[in-house]
Design a protein around this motif. Sequence first.
Motif, PDB file in Angstrom:
ATOM      1  N   ARG A   1      20.431 -17.869 -26.708  1.00 46.41           N
ATOM      2  CA  ARG A   1      21.865 -17.800 -27.004  1.00 46.41           C
ATOM      3  C   ARG A   1      22.294 -18.935 -27.924  1.00 46.41           C
ATOM      4  O   ARG A   1      23.099 -18.726 -28.843  1.00 46.41           O
ATOM      5  N   LYS A   2      21.776 -20.124 -27.689  1.00 49.79           N
ATOM      6  CA  LYS A   2      22.122 -21.258 -28.552  1.00 49.79           C
ATOM      7  C   LYS A   2      21.626 -21.021 -29.974  1.00 49.79           C
ATOM      8  O   LYS A   2      22.322 -21.308 -30.951  1.00 49.79           O
TER       9      LYS A   2
ATOM     10  N   GLU B   1      23.930 -18.502 -31.620  1.00 49.04           N
ATOM     11  CA  GLU B   1      25.204 -19.079 -32.046  1.00 49.04           C
ATOM     12  C   GLU B   1      25.043 -19.913 -33.308  1.00 49.04           C
ATOM     13  O   GLU B   1      25.945 -19.955 -34.150  1.00 49.04           O
ATOM     14  N   GLU B   2      23.901 -20.557 -33.459  1.00 45.34           N
ATOM     15  CA  GLU B   2      23.635 -21.318 -34.687  1.00 45.34           C
ATOM     16  C   GLU B   2      23.559 -20.382 -35.883  1.00 45.34           C
ATOM     17  O   GLU B   2      24.090 -20.680 -36.967  1.00 45.34           O
TER      18      GLU B   2
ATOM     19  N   LEU C   1      25.019 -17.437 -36.072  1.00 39.90           N
ATOM     20  CA  LEU C   1      26.373 -16.925 -36.312  1.00 39.90           C
ATOM     21  C   LEU C   1      27.210 -17.950 -37.064  1.00 39.90           C
ATOM     22  O   LEU C   1      28.006 -17.590 -37.945  1.00 39.90           O
ATOM     23  N   ALA C   2      27.017 -19.226 -36.748  1.00 38.20           N
ATOM     24  CA  ALA C   2      27.750 -20.281 -37.450  1.00 38.20           C
ATOM     25  C   ALA C   2      27.360 -20.304 -38.926  1.00 38.20           C
ATOM     26  O   ALA C   2      28.222 -20.479 -39.802  1.00 38.20           O
TER      27      ALA C   2
ATOM     28  N   SER D   1      29.095 -17.344 -40.501  1.00 41.04           N
ATOM     29  CA  SER D   1      30.533 -17.576 -40.648  1.00 41.04           C
ATOM     30  C   SER D   1      30.826 -18.544 -41.781  1.00 41.04           C
ATOM     31  O   SER D   1      31.793 -18.380 -42.525  1.00 41.04           O
TER      32      SER D   1
ATOM     33  N   TYR E   1      20.921 -13.378 -35.809  1.00 44.52           N
ATOM     34  CA  TYR E   1      21.883 -13.487 -34.695  1.00 44.52           C
ATOM     35  C   TYR E   1      21.802 -12.248 -33.811  1.00 44.52           C
ATOM     36  O   TYR E   1      21.740 -12.353 -32.569  1.00 44.52           O
TER      37      TYR E   1
ATOM     38  N   HIS F   1      20.064 -12.068 -29.785  1.00 48.64           N
ATOM     39  CA  HIS F   1      20.748 -11.526 -28.612  1.00 48.64           C
ATOM     40  C   HIS F   1      19.991 -10.315 -28.062  1.00 48.64           C
ATOM     41  O   HIS F   1      19.975 -10.093 -26.838  1.00 48.64           O
TER      42      HIS F   1
ATOM     43  N   ASN G   1      26.702  -9.362 -24.982  1.00 47.90           N
ATOM     44  CA  ASN G   1      26.565 -10.189 -26.183  1.00 47.90           C
ATOM     45  C   ASN G   1      25.801  -9.464 -27.281  1.00 47.90           C
ATOM     46  O   ASN G   1      26.140  -9.578 -28.468  1.00 47.90           O
TER      47      ASN G   1
END
Length: 207
Positions: free
Chosen positions: A35-36, A39-40, A42-43, A46, A63, A67, A84
């Motif tokens: 998950r971490k 999120e990296e 996804l960052a 973004s 990403y 998941h 998720n």
Amino acid sequence: ICGAAILASSIFVSGCSSNEPLTAAQKARQVTVLRKQAEEQLALCSASAADPEGVDFEALTKYVELHGETTKIAPGTCPLCFANYAAALSRLGLAYNTMVRAADQDYQKAEESEKPELAERRARYMKQMMDAFQNSNRQFNNYFMSCRSHGQPVDPERYRWALRNSEFLKDYNRALFYLDLYEANVTLSEEAIKNAERLRASYKREI
């Protein structure tokens, strides 16, 4: 795209044989790491949103895959893993939708000789978009069923995500189904109730 498999394989607990079942604690640690990492990615995606060359699609794909890996580690005990993964797939579908709209714009401005290639590109993006939204709703259904089997409450916002997926898929019967579930599980303001009624009427017209 293959990075997710490499990352997932690197976090297995050292010293455990390949046929030794993982403990619940070991599974939880693996899911947390994945998950971490997700999120990296996804960052990164973004942060690239304003890039004139487009979104970092490799980061977005990783990403989603990360998941997806979590659902394989503890499929029987982790409803949130499915939620998720479903949300990640929905984001992927939205990215493809942006690409479909861009292809439409390019088609309108293109010379006749360029249009067949652009039409093929649009069709490819459309299929990838629909596949992502369909898979997302499958994972949301896995989440809903997993919550029920474990006696856990469903996050009502997940119904809204599934509803939006169904709109893109033009599956208005399913959209109505998720709208009913959403309304039954939240307290809506008067304005929100009116919006829901308008939405329900629009789905019925489409049907």
